[in-house]
Design a protein around this motif. Sequence first.
Motif: not given
Length: 316
Positions: A101-110, A243-253, A281-284, A288-292
């Motif tokens: 998957v090629v993902v273009f991310v808007n620098r201003e809005t994510g 970047d908002t990529t993966g925000a929902g996926d990380v929410f699930h996990g 807060k990170s690209l991809g 940006g997945i945090p530790t506990y």
Amino acid sequence: MSKKNRNHFDLVGVGLAAWDLLFRLSEPPRFDADLHITEFNQQGGGPTSTGLAAASKLGAKTCLITRVGDDHYGDMIKENLEEYGVMTILQREEGSSSCVVVVFVNRETGERTFLMGQKYSEPDIEWIPLEPIKNSEYLLVDSHLSKAGIHSAETARESKTKVIADVEAPGDDSERLIELSDVVILPEKVASVYVGDDLGKAALVLLDKGPEVVVVTRGVKGCVLAHDGRTIEKESYPVDVVDTTGAGDVFHGAFIAGLLKGYDYETATEFASGASAMNCKSLGGRSGIPTYEELVDFLLERSPGWDERKAGEQNK
């Protein structure tokens, strides 16, 4: 009785795994133009696989069952998941290609634009190993591999493994996944298909289809949690979005990781919202997945009333 044994997993996922090529741009891509890329990254993607990466980094023992190509990208998908501590059981057919998957991310809005590469294919139903599903506490499935998800969810229901469904598109298969699930998490654009813009009402309608819990995610507007015949609106945690990529996926996990720690549904929702915000807060989808420990610090700093002790942690 606990399912824990040497073959036990806290969470097994059956769903899409992909490889993401991410380009951060100052303006939308267009033909016949030279555009400056402000940042580039590549990493594993896909809703269920990224959800497992998040849960694993937050302390869960996880395993992904899926199909990837017999190519270099398939190797990278496997290696990236294992870097996050996710065990993989992969079906790989000689000469097949992985989903890129090629993902273009808007620098201003994510905000993002996705260009799908090789069409992903479902694993063969008869190939899917059932023992890991039966021996897990939770099963995470997505609507991208709906046939495999339904088959796995039916197995999980027979063995009392809790089913969490990531529903990203309406349809007959998604309806069946909802019926089979204990928890359904879906974005507002899908929830609104059921009852228009009244997301609280939509969540309750979905609750009547069989799940114990429904969560409607709304991006920066937070989410709506429906459980036990009532709804609760939760605000998101503001951050500087890259970047908002993966925000929902990380929410699930993270939601599942919270349940594994003994959190109630409302606390697990706050926990997941924090993880999702930090990831933006990170690209991809995974950078940006945090530790506990990082997530707990983030939550206590921004929401002083959030106290991990109220969750009655279990399974440490």
